[in-house]
Write a protein that holds these residues in place. Sequence first.
Motif, PDB file in Angstrom:
ATOM      1  N   HIS A   1      62.692   9.590  10.821  1.00  6.75           N
ATOM      2  CA  HIS A   1      61.459  10.454  11.026  1.00  6.75           C
ATOM      3  C   HIS A   1      61.781  11.391   9.857  1.00  6.75           C
ATOM      4  O   HIS A   1      60.725  11.955   9.121  1.00  6.75           O
ATOM      5  N   GLN A   2      63.168  12.048   9.440  1.00  6.27           N
ATOM      6  CA  GLN A   2      63.152  13.007   8.584  1.00  6.27           C
ATOM      7  C   GLN A   2      62.838  12.432   7.125  1.00  6.27           C
ATOM      8  O   GLN A   2      62.432  13.026   6.256  1.00  6.27           O
ATOM      9  N   VAL A   3      63.184  11.152   6.820  1.00  2.89           N
ATOM     10  CA  VAL A   3      62.788  10.475   5.472  1.00  2.89           C
ATOM     11  C   VAL A   3      61.296  10.488   5.437  1.00  2.89           C
ATOM     12  O   VAL A   3      60.623  10.951   4.451  1.00  2.89           O
ATOM     13  N   ASP A   4      60.382  10.186   6.535  1.00  3.85           N
ATOM     14  CA  ASP A   4      59.147  10.189   6.434  1.00  3.85           C
ATOM     15  C   ASP A   4      58.465  11.677   6.179  1.00  3.85           C
ATOM     16  O   ASP A   4      57.679  11.759   5.361  1.00  3.85           O
ATOM     17  N   VAL A   5      59.176  12.466   6.706  1.00  5.72           N
ATOM     18  CA  VAL A   5      58.905  13.898   6.337  1.00  5.72           C
ATOM     19  C   VAL A   5      58.831  14.508   5.174  1.00  5.72           C
ATOM     20  O   VAL A   5      58.202  14.895   4.361  1.00  5.72           O
ATOM     21  N   LEU A   6      60.303  13.958   4.602  1.00  7.73           N
ATOM     22  CA  LEU A   6      60.692  14.489   2.965  1.00  7.73           C
ATOM     23  C   LEU A   6      59.479  13.708   2.090  1.00  7.73           C
ATOM     24  O   LEU A   6      58.974  14.037   1.069  1.00  7.73           O
ATOM     25  N   ARG A   7      59.174  12.407   2.597  1.00  4.81           N
ATOM     26  CA  ARG A   7      58.211  11.637   1.586  1.00  4.81           C
ATOM     27  C   ARG A   7      56.734  12.214   1.549  1.00  4.81           C
ATOM     28  O   ARG A   7      56.123  12.182   0.567  1.00  4.81           O
ATOM     29  N   SER A   8      56.519  12.666   2.714  1.00  7.56           N
ATOM     30  CA  SER A   8      55.475  13.620   2.712  1.00  7.56           C
ATOM     31  C   SER A   8      55.256  14.697   2.135  1.00  7.56           C
ATOM     32  O   SER A   8      53.811  15.442   2.016  1.00  7.56           O
ATOM     33  N   GLY A   9      56.250  15.331   1.858  1.00  7.10           N
ATOM     34  CA  GLY A   9      56.250  16.636   1.201  1.00  7.10           C
ATOM     35  C   GLY A   9      56.382  18.043   1.959  1.00  7.10           C
ATOM     36  O   GLY A   9      56.051  18.961   1.831  1.00  7.10           O
ATOM     37  N   GLY A  10      56.648  17.846   3.241  1.00  7.95           N
ATOM     38  CA  GLY A  10      56.592  19.011   4.108  1.00  7.95           C
ATOM     39  C   GLY A  10      57.209  18.507   5.566  1.00  7.95           C
ATOM     40  O   GLY A  10      57.546  17.517   5.851  1.00  7.95           O
ATOM     41  N   THR A  11      56.757  19.659   6.472  1.00  6.30           N
ATOM     42  CA  THR A  11      57.417  19.235   7.572  1.00  6.30           C
ATOM     43  C   THR A  11      56.063  18.653   8.529  1.00  6.30           C
ATOM     44  O   THR A  11      54.931  18.909   7.978  1.00  6.30           O
ATOM     45  N   PRO A  12      56.274  18.096   9.854  1.00  8.83           N
ATOM     46  CA  PRO A  12      55.169  17.655  10.456  1.00  8.83           C
ATOM     47  C   PRO A  12      53.924  18.562  10.574  1.00  8.83           C
ATOM     48  O   PRO A  12      52.696  18.228  10.883  1.00  8.83           O
ATOM     49  N   SER A  13      54.178  19.811  10.934  1.00  8.27           N
ATOM     50  CA  SER A  13      53.437  20.899  11.313  1.00  8.27           C
ATOM     51  C   SER A  13      52.998  21.729  10.143  1.00  8.27           C
ATOM     52  O   SER A  13      51.803  22.391  10.244  1.00  8.27           O
ATOM     53  N   ALA A  14      53.285  21.362   8.871  1.00  7.35           N
ATOM     54  CA  ALA A  14      52.929  22.144   7.660  1.00  7.35           C
ATOM     55  C   ALA A  14      51.569  21.649   7.161  1.00  7.35           C
ATOM     56  O   ALA A  14      51.169  20.510   7.372  1.00  7.35           O
ATOM     57  N   LEU A  15      50.441  22.561   6.943  1.00  9.55           N
ATOM     58  CA  LEU A  15      49.265  22.249   6.440  1.00  9.55           C
ATOM     59  C   LEU A  15      49.307  22.022   4.767  1.00  9.55           C
ATOM     60  O   LEU A  15      50.000  22.849   4.268  1.00  9.55           O
ATOM     61  N   SER A  16      48.529  21.118   4.560  1.00  8.21           N
ATOM     62  CA  SER A  16      48.300  21.130   2.943  1.00  8.21           C
ATOM     63  C   SER A  16      47.741  22.257   2.521  1.00  8.21           C
ATOM     64  O   SER A  16      46.915  23.110   3.058  1.00  8.21           O
ATOM     65  N   PRO A  17      47.956  22.399   0.953  1.00 12.91           N
ATOM     66  CA  PRO A  17      47.320  23.618   0.271  1.00 12.91           C
ATOM     67  C   PRO A  17      45.735  23.740   0.765  1.00 12.91           C
ATOM     68  O   PRO A  17      45.017  24.648   0.892  1.00 12.91           O
ATOM     69  N   GLU A  18      45.110  22.272   0.657  1.00 14.15           N
ATOM     70  CA  GLU A  18      43.755  22.301   0.702  1.00 14.15           C
ATOM     71  C   GLU A  18      43.165  22.717   2.177  1.00 14.15           C
ATOM     72  O   GLU A  18      42.175  23.486   2.279  1.00 14.15           O
ATOM     73  N   ARG A  19      44.170  22.333   3.182  1.00 13.82           N
ATOM     74  CA  ARG A  19      43.608  22.618   4.549  1.00 13.82           C
ATOM     75  C   ARG A  19      44.005  24.248   4.836  1.00 13.82           C
ATOM     76  O   ARG A  19      43.058  24.752   5.686  1.00 13.82           O
ATOM     77  N   THR A  20      45.080  24.812   4.104  1.00 13.79           N
ATOM     78  CA  THR A  20      45.222  26.144   4.155  1.00 13.79           C
ATOM     79  C   THR A  20      43.672  26.913   3.601  1.00 13.79           C
ATOM     80  O   THR A  20      43.445  28.096   4.319  1.00 13.79           O
ATOM     81  N   GLU A  21      43.424  26.532   2.409  1.00 12.18           N
ATOM     82  CA  GLU A  21      42.607  27.333   1.764  1.00 12.18           C
ATOM     83  C   GLU A  21      41.319  27.239   2.570  1.00 12.18           C
ATOM     84  O   GLU A  21      40.430  28.155   2.637  1.00 12.18           O
TER      85      GLU A  21
END
Length: 279
Positions: A11-31
Motif C-alpha cells: 500500500h505504501q508503494v502504491d501511495v508513493l507511485r501516486s505522488g501523495g497520501t491517500p487523502s491528499a487532493l491533486s492541485p487541480e482538485r484543490t484549485e
Amino acid sequence: MSTSTTNRKVHQVDVLRSGGTPSALSPERTEEASTRTLQRGLRLLDAILDSGRDGQRVVDLCHATGLERATVHRLLATLVECGYVAVHGRFRYVTGPRLAERAHHVEHANFAARLQPVLARVSAACGDAAFAIVREGPTSHCIARHVGTHPVQILVIQIGTRQPLGVGAAGLALLAALPDEDVDAAIAANAPDFVRYGNMNPDRMKILVRSTRERGWSVIGNHATRGVLAVGMAVLSREGTPQAAISVASTMERMPRDRQQLIARAMRDALATLLPDGL
C-alpha cells in the motif's frame, strides 16, 4: 513476514507511485475547491448587498443563495472577520465597514470631479482659494480645492484635511443644512475638540448654525485659522439633501460684508449654472 505487513508495504508503494497520501487532493482538485468556495462567498455577498440597510437573516441568505445553513455560517464568519460583512442586531447581516469605506471613496471622487468646475468658477470670480468638503459623521473632509489668482492665497485646508464639522465655513454651511437631531449629535460629539478652534464652544456653534440658516450661507472667522474669514454654502442633491459644501477663505481685511455677499452670490450662481439638478 506476516501478510498484514506485506499488504501495508504494498500500500505504501502504491501511495508513493501516486505522488501523495491517500487523502491528499491533486492541485487541480484543490484549485477547483477553492474556486467553488470563492463563488459561494461572492454569491452570499451579492445577496447581502441586495438586502439594503435591514440586512438578511441566515435563513433568508440560504434561500437566496441555495447554500446549506452550515456553509452560510462558515462563509459569514470569514466575511465578518475580514470586514466585508457586519452583524446587524442579533440575527441579521449587512455590508461591513470595508465595503462602506470603498463606496464612500468612490462617491467622494465623483463629488470632487463634479465640484471642481464650480470651485474654479467661484475662485475666478473672487481671486481667492475655494474648497469643497463632505461630511463624515461629525467631521468634515476636504475633497477638492482650487487656488485663485490673488497674490496672497489663504490655503487653510488641503485635500484630505479633516476637522470638526462647523469650525470651517464649508463645514458650518453643511452642518446648518442637516436636520436638528444630526446637528445636535455632531455638536455633542465635537464639543471636547472645540476649544482648539479659537475657543469655540457648543453654544457659540448653535448660534452660528441659526445665523447660517437665516442668511442662507455661512460666515465664520478667527476659529479654524486666526486672522482668516471664510464664506460657505451647502450643496444639495436633486431631492434637497445636503451632500457637500463649498467655501472661499481670505484674510479678515479682504472680507468686508459686501464682499462676503458678492462671494455668496458667485457660489449660488456657479451651483445653479453648473449643477442645476444638484449634486
